[in-house]
Design an enzyme around this catalytic site. Sequence first.
Site: not given
Lengths: 142, 142
Positions: A46, A48, A76, A79
């Site tokens: 992801h 992040e 999420c 993260c």
Amino acid sequence: MRLALAAAANAAAGGEVPVGAALVRGGQVIAVAANAPRRLHDPTAHAEMLAIREAARVLGRDRLEDCDLWVTLEPCAMCAGAIALARIARLYWGAGDPKGGAVEHGPRFFTQPTCHHRPELYSGIGEGEAGELLKGFFQARR
Amino acid sequence: MRLALAAAANAAAGGEVPVGAALVRGGQVIAVAANAPRRLHDPTAHAEMLAIREAARVLGRDRLEDCDLWVTLEPCAMCAGAIALARIARLYWGAGDPKGGAVEHGPRFFTQPTCHHRPELYSGIGEGEAGELLKGFFQARR
């Protein structure tokens, strides 16, 4: 957030869900990343996570307590957990994510007793543009 | 779990919190990893994350739905999130983690409506040895 939004647009162009992130320290951008699990064959990739990992690599340490993270979508659980582990000072995000978010939805991770660091939280930054990118991406794939 | 425990012991020897993980597909070990955030300057470098990333790299895909993950400690929110994103089939863990765990503690991530994949869950495998490793590590550092 402009850099994060540009990274998100790039992700969409590459067939990835359009989410982008930028990691900033004292006004200086340390890392910018786009969501890339498919391209990188990495379910943890992801935006992040990639920005945090890149910044930690650049700074040569595993704690980023003097850094802020800007991301176009509500993080999420994975993260949010990484943001707490990295000791990020401030978290700014764009669109909320009722389906997968873990800050204002689902586990609301930063309110849990098992969360050992809670960044300052700022939501809705660039929310309109971030949301439009996601909406356009999913509409085009239907 | 033997391989995960050996990786955890190695982590302790290197000054890292002793947690180890192994990723298995059809009886074949695809990846073994030890917790290494300090050594790698990477706050996301938990054993589970490293094992998942390595297995995804080896298999050339971002979903590991035919894989099982063995880990010596109950996964945290970050790792539980990654396990769901990777679509891991079965999760086996050793010691419970009331302070930072996210499966049976805190957010209980796999029970959240924002969790889109729930692996089969098996706790307490090699719990005694996994717990002793952690206890010994933290006692030695006091």
